[in-house]
Motif scaffolding. Sequence first.
Motif, PDB file in Angstrom:
ATOM      1  N   SER A  84       1.112  -8.787  14.355  1.00 44.05           N
ATOM      2  CA  SER A  84       1.425  -8.871  12.935  1.00 44.05           C
ATOM      3  C   SER A  84       0.614  -9.936  12.222  1.00 44.05           C
ATOM      4  N   ARG A 103       3.182   2.797  -5.723  1.00 47.06           N
ATOM      5  CA  ARG A 103       1.893   2.965  -5.060  1.00 47.06           C
ATOM      6  C   ARG A 103       0.809   3.226  -6.093  1.00 47.06           C
ATOM      7  N   ASP A 152      -6.536  -0.200   6.404  1.00 45.05           N
ATOM      8  CA  ASP A 152      -5.292   0.375   6.902  1.00 45.05           C
ATOM      9  C   ASP A 152      -5.153   0.132   8.403  1.00 45.05           C
ATOM     10  N   ASP A 153      -6.251   0.288   9.145  1.00 46.86           N
ATOM     11  CA  ASP A 153      -6.219   0.041  10.594  1.00 46.86           C
ATOM     12  C   ASP A 153      -5.886  -1.412  10.893  1.00 46.86           C
ATOM     13  N   GLY A 187      -3.921  -3.196   9.134  1.00 46.88           N
ATOM     14  CA  GLY A 187      -2.580  -3.491   8.676  1.00 46.88           C
ATOM     15  C   GLY A 187      -2.507  -4.238   7.362  1.00 46.88           C
ATOM     16  N   VAL A 245      -3.476  -2.827   4.214  1.00 46.85           N
ATOM     17  CA  VAL A 245      -2.979  -1.901   3.201  1.00 46.85           C
ATOM     18  C   VAL A 245      -2.352  -0.698   3.888  1.00 46.85           C
ATOM     19  N   ASP A 246      -1.540   0.006   3.137  1.00 48.21           N
ATOM     20  CA  ASP A 246      -0.963   1.271   3.582  1.00 48.21           C
ATOM     21  C   ASP A 246      -1.632   2.379   2.781  1.00 48.21           C
ATOM     22  N   PHE A 247      -2.545   3.088   3.416  1.00 49.09           N
ATOM     23  CA  PHE A 247      -3.365   4.091   2.734  1.00 49.09           C
ATOM     24  C   PHE A 247      -2.959   5.484   3.196  1.00 49.09           C
ATOM     25  N   ASN A 248      -2.451   6.293   2.278  1.00 52.21           N
ATOM     26  CA  ASN A 248      -2.107   7.680   2.549  1.00 52.21           C
ATOM     27  C   ASN A 248      -3.261   8.553   2.069  1.00 52.21           C
ATOM     28  N   HIS A 300      -2.726   7.644  -2.078  1.00 58.00           N
ATOM     29  CA  HIS A 300      -1.949   6.505  -2.549  1.00 58.00           C
ATOM     30  C   HIS A 300      -2.259   5.277  -1.706  1.00 58.00           C
ATOM     31  N   VAL A 301      -2.243   4.117  -2.353  1.00 56.75           N
ATOM     32  CA  VAL A 301      -2.553   2.861  -1.672  1.00 56.75           C
ATOM     33  C   VAL A 301      -1.511   1.811  -2.055  1.00 56.75           C
ATOM     34  N   ALA A 340       0.163  -3.845   2.554  1.00 50.84           N
ATOM     35  CA  ALA A 340       0.952  -3.876   3.776  1.00 50.84           C
ATOM     36  C   ALA A 340       1.355  -5.321   4.073  1.00 50.84           C
TER      37      ALA A 340
END
Length: 208
Positions: free
Chosen positions: A41, A72, A115-116, A118, A120-123, A128-129, A132
């Motif tokens: 983390s 988002r 995203d990998d 950790g 940001v949270d990327f869909n 959407h972004v 994280a």
Amino acid sequence: MSTQDQPTTGTSIEEPGRQGQSMEAEQGVPADVEAEEAEQSSLSLDLIFEILKNSRRREVLHYLREADPDERVSLGELAEHVAAIENDTTTDALTSSERKRVYVGLYQCHLPKMDDMGVVDFNQDRGHVALAPAADHLTEYLDTPSDAAAVPWHRYYAAISGIGLAVLTLSVAAGLTGGVLMALVGLVVGTFTFCSACHWLAESRTDD
């Protein structure tokens, strides 16, 4: 028949290993797994610098930090914002090629990488972004100006221009020959070229 020879029925004795596993399953996540998740983390300095060395990723983090945390951000909105900053213009004045270039770069490279890590949270499917939890580790570094931005290049150029103008004025007043004047002009031009190369190198390293 003795009691030792009588078979046991109805109950079974669990093996120690299986009993320990069942206790771990009842208690939840094992301690070693929790320690590993806690370690993952947090971001190492190498990962932090890898993220922040690129100006486009820094702008993404700045924009997401200022956005509503409960909503988002769409990839198109984010790409327009970053493209406007990169091209020193407004979102309304952007051309389609300027938008597309930033959009593709964010979609294919920067956001999946962040995203990998950790951050940001990327869909990708919905475009959407959002920030994280690991992005909190970047705050103290994100608010610190980069080395390239901290260098006062405009002052260097102004100083060289002033020195060059003073030298040429004194040379003309002293009545120096044309060859000497050309040598002084060449020295000033060479100094400007050197500073420009250093400036370009610093910015290219920042944008990699």
